[in-house]
Design a protein around this motif. Structure first.
Motif, PDB file in Angstrom:
ATOM      1  N   ILE A  93      38.495  21.791  -0.215  1.00 17.70           N
ATOM      2  CA  ILE A  93      39.844  22.052   0.285  1.00 17.70           C
ATOM      3  C   ILE A  93      40.130  21.090   1.427  1.00 17.70           C
ATOM      4  O   ILE A  93      39.387  21.047   2.408  1.00 17.70           O
ATOM      5  CB  ILE A  93      39.981  23.509   0.750  1.00 17.70           C
ATOM      6  N   ASN A  94      41.209  20.316   1.308  1.00 15.70           N
ATOM      7  CA  ASN A  94      41.490  19.293   2.313  1.00 15.70           C
ATOM      8  C   ASN A  94      42.366  19.833   3.438  1.00 15.70           C
ATOM      9  O   ASN A  94      42.846  20.965   3.409  1.00 15.70           O
ATOM     10  CB  ASN A  94      42.122  18.054   1.665  1.00 15.70           C
ATOM     11  N   SER A 361      29.100  21.840   4.079  1.00 10.09           N
ATOM     12  CA  SER A 361      30.405  21.391   3.588  1.00 10.09           C
ATOM     13  C   SER A 361      30.195  20.175   2.691  1.00 10.09           C
ATOM     14  O   SER A 361      29.090  19.643   2.585  1.00 10.09           O
ATOM     15  CB  SER A 361      31.325  21.015   4.761  1.00 10.09           C
ATOM     16  N   PHE A 362      31.261  19.737   2.039  1.00 12.05           N
ATOM     17  CA  PHE A 362      31.153  18.563   1.178  1.00 12.05           C
ATOM     18  C   PHE A 362      32.509  17.882   1.055  1.00 12.05           C
ATOM     19  O   PHE A 362      33.553  18.466   1.366  1.00 12.05           O
ATOM     20  CB  PHE A 362      30.619  18.940  -0.211  1.00 12.05           C
ATOM     21  N   TYR A 363      32.468  16.636   0.628  1.00 12.24           N
ATOM     22  CA  TYR A 363      33.687  15.893   0.321  1.00 12.24           C
ATOM     23  C   TYR A 363      33.336  14.820  -0.698  1.00 12.24           C
ATOM     24  O   TYR A 363      32.157  14.569  -0.972  1.00 12.24           O
ATOM     25  CB  TYR A 363      34.303  15.271   1.582  1.00 12.24           C
ATOM     26  N   ASN A 364      34.360  14.216  -1.281  1.00  5.30           N
ATOM     27  CA  ASN A 364      34.156  13.170  -2.285  1.00  5.30           C
ATOM     28  C   ASN A 364      34.702  11.848  -1.775  1.00  5.30           C
ATOM     29  O   ASN A 364      35.782  11.798  -1.186  1.00  5.30           O
ATOM     30  CB  ASN A 364      34.864  13.541  -3.598  1.00  5.30           C
ATOM     31  N   VAL A 574      39.122   9.400   0.928  1.00  4.74           N
ATOM     32  CA  VAL A 574      38.207  10.539   0.933  1.00  4.74           C
ATOM     33  C   VAL A 574      38.951  11.777   0.439  1.00  4.74           C
ATOM     34  O   VAL A 574      40.127  11.980   0.751  1.00  4.74           O
ATOM     35  CB  VAL A 574      37.614  10.765   2.344  1.00  4.74           C
ATOM     36  N   GLU A 575      38.299  12.608  -0.353  1.00  8.80           N
ATOM     37  CA  GLU A 575      38.924  13.793  -0.952  1.00  8.80           C
ATOM     38  C   GLU A 575      38.136  15.046  -0.597  1.00  8.80           C
ATOM     39  O   GLU A 575      36.903  15.033  -0.526  1.00  8.80           O
ATOM     40  CB  GLU A 575      38.981  13.655  -2.475  1.00  8.80           C
ATOM     41  N   GLY A 576      38.858  16.135  -0.390  1.00  5.33           N
ATOM     42  CA  GLY A 576      38.215  17.431  -0.202  1.00  5.33           C
ATOM     43  C   GLY A 576      37.619  17.655   1.176  1.00  5.33           C
ATOM     44  O   GLY A 576      36.854  18.606   1.363  1.00  5.33           O
ATOM     45  N   LEU A 577      37.957  16.815   2.144  1.00 10.62           N
ATOM     46  CA  LEU A 577      37.421  16.981   3.494  1.00 10.62           C
ATOM     47  C   LEU A 577      38.333  17.926   4.263  1.00 10.62           C
ATOM     48  O   LEU A 577      39.511  17.639   4.464  1.00 10.62           O
ATOM     49  CB  LEU A 577      37.333  15.624   4.199  1.00 10.62           C
ATOM     50  N   GLY A 578      37.778  19.071   4.719  1.00  8.57           N
ATOM     51  CA  GLY A 578      38.609  20.071   5.382  1.00  8.57           C
ATOM     52  C   GLY A 578      38.020  20.631   6.659  1.00  8.57           C
ATOM     53  O   GLY A 578      38.524  21.632   7.175  1.00  8.57           O
ATOM     54  N   SER A 579      36.972  20.023   7.180  1.00  2.00           N
ATOM     55  CA  SER A 579      36.392  20.497   8.442  1.00  2.00           C
ATOM     56  C   SER A 579      36.076  19.302   9.329  1.00  2.00           C
ATOM     57  O   SER A 579      35.774  18.215   8.841  1.00  2.00           O
ATOM     58  CB  SER A 579      35.121  21.318   8.184  1.00  2.00           C
TER      59      SER A 579
END
Length: 634
Positions: A93-94, A361-364, A574-579
């Motif tokens: 979740i971004n 956490s994770f991101y792409n 970058v995708e999906g970075l929310g923290s």
């Protein structure tokens, strides 16, 4: 139709009547709308009001409990180390979605206002008994017979071109379902939802079977099922549906609802797929996908892992599974954290005793999955001699796990690569020479970031922590550039050892000093060791203090400027970075983290452990810029 609805989600209208909330511009002051209810409760408690005024207290208690239901479901949804194999949408979740859903609880205020008017219009509602079993049965019948089909057709109507483009697109603009997504909708849609919720609860009361317990259980159960459907984590075992086939039409699952967000032409039901069955709108993949998710035993292997650690008790509450909104902004100590401190300490003790490294956490980035794993140890523990072995065991276990599952690069954060702890990671590469995963401390890029912040016209710097890994590399690099380096160290032996590493004609630029007074005329300080206010007092007015000390020094001098810890901004794609990473801004990570990212993107096959290779500083810096990482303070 599906492509069109996706396009609308990206460019929906916001000027339709009843789209915006009446208190949208209030910000957090919207909670003052509860003021009259609180005042009435206090007035009643003082003995001035009527006993019937307890309905105000029930509304306030329900608000707290409903908020807690959403928060607990959010916490579970973000416990990646528990549910990663059962996640439906693997994308993170971004920040955009988090910001859009920031005021997810607007509907709780709306329903509190509607409930207040209901009690004022029908005073008999304030005299309900505590328990009536007949009311529970009646409430279920009204829900299944009226609310469910009514919601179904309202929902289908909202997917018509006119209403979707004006209202319902907002809910579908959330790409990854989350418990807070359940409340992310327009004012009009939640007015309609008040009818759906009110029919069973108020209807039962008007029929004479209402009770306080029924009101509480129905409303909280309603919220839980909505959060459950949006949780993005499957929890109902498929074997249950195989044993009781009828059950799959009586209760929906997160998998079932997630398909509505993938294909909005199907799965319109509230909680009961029975109505999708009756009106032929069930997604054909519903049960197959549910079985596939339930039988999956592994998740996608990350390409890169950043092995972090907790700094202190307060920063532990910055985890995404605590408060999602709080973790999406840079960490800072807030008043609401203090009441939670005892519970955090309790969790900390459990982590010390039981926990292993867990997924945070994770991101792409560029199609590659980047994850952050956390060693369950707090910052102060790294300085306890008797804790060193246990911490190294945790780090070693994480490295071996990463190697086993096929991770390409694992980068060690701050204290996890402490020289006195494991020699900057050399302990692990020496002990396990056949590791396929590349172990990286990222300090080469950290040194590069610090060095590139120094103006090119500087001809003298003062360096503390001068014989550390970073201090040594910074001193040697600057000496090669012809910059005089005042190296603060009491160890002549260590100084001479570093000085001899410099070319013979550059050794004169490295000068040993033993006191801060030696730098009283130098306006460029590079701090690698904690400083007291007295030590800072020797800096001349106008000095800029660069730093690589953890934790960063406290800025006591108003006539000086202080640099932040070395960091870089991740590429725009970058995708999906929310923290946020501790105190860093959104999309910014510590330089050692960025160093690991560059190591992966370049495909380098060497381990970056131990002493920093000074000749690689410019190489790593150029590679970082080439891959879209950006410096912050140049």
């Amino acid at each position: 139709m599906l492509v069109e609805e996706n396009r609308i989600c990206n460019s929906g209208k916001k000027d339709a009547p009843f789209f915006a909330w009446p208190w949208e511009n209030f910000g957090n002051y919207k909670y003052l709308l509860y003021g009259p209810l609180i005042a009435k409760v206090l007035y009643s408690m003082a003995g001035e009001g009527n006993k019937e005024d307890t309905w105000c207290l029930h509304i306030l208690i329900l608000f707290v409990l409903r908020s807690l239901v959403h928060q607990l479901c959010s916490t579970y949804s973000n416990l990646l180390f528990l549910n990663r194999t059962r996640r439906l949408n693997q994308q993170g979740i971004n920040f955009n979605q988090i910001d859009a859903e920031w005021h997810w609880d607007n509907f709780l205020i709306l329903q509190a206002i509607v409930s207040s008017f209901s009690y004022l219009c029908f005073p008999s509602l304030a005299n309900l008994p505590i328990w009536d079993m007949r009311g529970t049965v009646c409430c279920l019948i009204l829900h299944m017979g009226i609310s469910e089909p009514l919601y179904y057709w309202m929902h289908r109507l909202l997917h018509s071109n006119i209403l979707f483009t004006r209202y319902h697109w907002l809910h579908h603009s959330s790409k990854v379902p989350h418990p807070f997504t359940a409340g992310h909708a327009t004012f009009l849609e939640h007015l309609l939802l008040c009818i759906i919720v009110g029919i069973p609860s108020l209807g039962t009361a008007f029929l004479g079977y209402g009770s306080i317990s029924m009101m509480y259980s129905y409303v909280l159960g309603f919220d839980f099922l909505r959060c459950f459907g949006h949780s993005n984590v499957e929890v109902i075992p498929h074997s249950l549906f195989e044993a009781i086939p009828l059950l799959k039409y009586l209760i929906y699952t997160p998998t079932y609802h997630s398909l509505h967000h993938v294909d909005p032409r199907t799965n319109f039901c509230l909680f009961m797929p029975l109505y999708d069955l009756l009106w032929k709108t069930i997604n054909a993949n519903s049960w197959d996908l549910h079985k596939k998710i339930c039988t999956k035993t592994s998740d996608r292997v990350p390409d890169f892992v950043f092995l972090a650690h907790v700094v202190d008790v307060m920063s532990a509450m910055h985890a995404p599974f605590v408060f999602r909104s709080f973790s999406s902004i840079p960490f800072g100590i807030k008043p609401f954290l203090f009441p939670m401190w005892p519970y955090t300490v309790l969790v900390m003790l459990i982590m010390w005793a039981k926990s292993k490294t867990f997924l945070f956490s994770f991101y792409n980035l560029r199609g590659r999955l980047h994850q952050t794993w956390v060693v369950p140890r707090f910052g102060f523990q790294y300085f306890l001699p008797f804790a060193a072995e246990g911490i190294n065991n945790h780090i070693e276990d994480a490295i071996l796990t990463a190697d086993k599952i096929g991770v390409k690069v694992i980068s060690l954060a701050a204290l996890n690569k402490n020289e006195g702890l494991n020699g900057g990671g050399t302990l692990f590469t020496s002990k396990h020479p056949n590791l396929k995963v590349r172990v990286v401390h990222g300090n080469t890029l950290t040194a590069a970031v610090i060095l590139k912040e120094i103006p090119q016209d500087v001809d003298e710097v003062f360096l503390t922590g001068a014989t550390s890994k970073l201090g040594r590399a910074i001193a040697l690099y600057l000496a090669q550039q012809g910059v005089k380096v005042l190296m603060l160290t009491q160890s002549t032996e260590r100084f001479i050892k570093i000085q001899k590493e410099a070319p013979v004609d550059r050794q004169k630029f490295l000068v040993q000093v033993t006191k801060y007074q030696a730098a009283k005329n130098c306006k460029t300080w590079i701090i690698g060791k904690w400083m007291t206010p007295r030590e800072q007092s020797w800096a001349p007015s106008g000095t800029h203090l660069h730093q690589f000390v953890v934790p960063p020094i406290i800025p006591f001098r108003r006539d000086c400027t202080y640099g932040k810890l070395a960091a870089m901004k991740l590429p725009e794609d970058v995708e999906g970075l929310g923290s946020c990473e501790y105190t860093m801004e959104r999309g910014v990570v510590h330089a050692c983290h960025a160093g690991g990212v560059v190591h992966l993107l370049e495909g380098w096959e060497h381990n970056e452990v131990g002493a920093i290779n000074v000749d690689q500083i410019d190489v790593v810096w150029d590679a970082a810029l080439r891959h879209g990482l950006k410096p912050l303070q140049i």
